[in-house]
Design an enzyme around this catalytic site. Sequence first.
Site, short mmCIF file in Angstrom:
data_model
loop_
_atom_site.label_atom_id
_atom_site.label_comp_id
_atom_site.label_asym_id
_atom_site.label_seq_id
_atom_site.Cartn_x
_atom_site.Cartn_y
_atom_site.Cartn_z
N HIS A 48 -0.85 -15.38 -1.52
CA HIS A 48 -0.63 -16.84 -2.45
C HIS A 48 -0.91 -17.82 -1.59
CE1 HIS A 48 1.27 -14.88 -5.58
NE2 HIS A 48 2.03 -14.08 -5.23
N ARG A 73 -0.09 -10.31 5.02
CA ARG A 73 -0.15 -9.75 3.62
C ARG A 73 -1.33 -9.99 2.87
NH1 ARG A 73 4.26 -11.54 -1.25
NH2 ARG A 73 3.18 -13.79 -0.92
N ASP A 87 -9.53 -4.38 12.09
CA ASP A 87 -10.51 -4.61 13.10
C ASP A 87 -10.30 -6.23 13.59
OD1 ASP A 87 -13.39 -2.81 11.96
OD2 ASP A 87 -11.54 -2.18 13.08
N GLU A 152 7.42 -4.53 -6.79
CA GLU A 152 8.18 -5.60 -7.32
C GLU A 152 7.89 -5.60 -8.85
OE1 GLU A 152 5.88 -8.72 -5.13
OE2 GLU A 152 4.07 -7.59 -5.10
N ASP A 178 8.59 -11.53 -8.49
CA ASP A 178 7.53 -10.79 -9.33
C ASP A 178 8.43 -9.68 -10.03
OD1 ASP A 178 5.09 -11.05 -7.09
OD2 ASP A 178 4.86 -11.73 -9.08
O1 LIG Z 1 7.61 -11.37 -5.62
C1 LIG Z 1 8.00 -12.17 -4.67
O2 LIG Z 1 9.08 -12.56 -4.53
C2 LIG Z 1 7.26 -11.91 -3.25
O3 LIG Z 1 6.53 -11.13 -3.27
C3 LIG Z 1 7.29 -13.05 -2.50
C4 LIG Z 1 6.46 -14.19 -2.81
O4 LIG Z 1 5.39 -13.80 -3.19
C5 LIG Z 1 6.69 -15.38 -1.70
O5 LIG Z 1 5.27 -15.94 -1.69
C6 LIG Z 1 7.50 -16.39 -2.14
O6 LIG Z 1 7.12 -16.78 -3.54
#
Ligand SMILES: O=C(O)C(=O)C[C@H](O)[C@@H](O)CO
Length: 256
Positions: A48, A73, A87, A152, A178
């Site tokens: 993100h 991530r 790598d 999630e 999520d």
């Molecule tokens: O679903 C979530 O909550 C995450 O995976 C964490 C968020 O992606 C993080 O970027 C905060 O919004």
Amino acid sequence: MPAPHNRFKSALAAGTMQYGCWAGFADPYATEVLATAGFDWLVIDGEHAPNDLRSIMAQLQVLDGKYSAPVVRLPMGEAWLIKQVLDAGAQTLLIPMVESADQARDLVRAMRYPPAGIRGSGAALARASRFSDIPDYIATANDQMCLLVQVETVAGIEALEDILSVDGVDGVFIGPSDLAADMGHMGDSAQPQVQSVIRDALARIKASGKAAGILALDHDTALTYRNWGAQFLAVGIDVVMLAKTARETMARWRNE
Ligand SMILES: O=C(O)C(=O)C[C@H](O)[C@@H](O)CO
């Protein structure tokens, strides 16, 4: 000389509480500032935040030798992406949207050299081996790999026991935003049904002997998640910290 020791992986295996923060500026200078705060782990967010391989590598470079452990991530768990970022020197990966044991097994294999996996053998020119300055890198790298999978979605929660049974998965991170969205409560992870699923999932992850992880920006919520079994607990996002403090500062002067 072996591959660098993964302190964070060892801390998770020892059951030690690890407090983390999201690094979302996609900038090594900002991540270097964040590393002075003493967080146990920092998420270099390629999902993100506007990161690419170069910016991820630059943040790995500034975190070299620092206490805060880098957790990279990726946008999705693709083997070619994993190959490139390992790598570049990453040793701990956080992979979103994992919904099955087969997916988890594929991720484990993508992070390991043969015969345990399919990681391409390009260490000779890789930053990870310090450009061949670590002669035993290929022989010792697998043991330092740390895989954190994000569960999630409803499907991921339903497959949680199967995912937890996969050797090579070091921890499971519950993505509250999520998960809430997939449960029909977009933007409301505090919704009681979502909280109930999170509580049960954290308990099951901990009971399995793996490390349970989650993110909470609200202090009381983070304390609750810790009480529910979260071991690698993200308690902040750098972008949110700066934006919030900047707006509050201007609002105060605007009303002086
Ligand atoms: O679903 C979530 O909550 C995450 O995976 C964490 C968020 O992606 C993080 O970027 C905060 O919004």
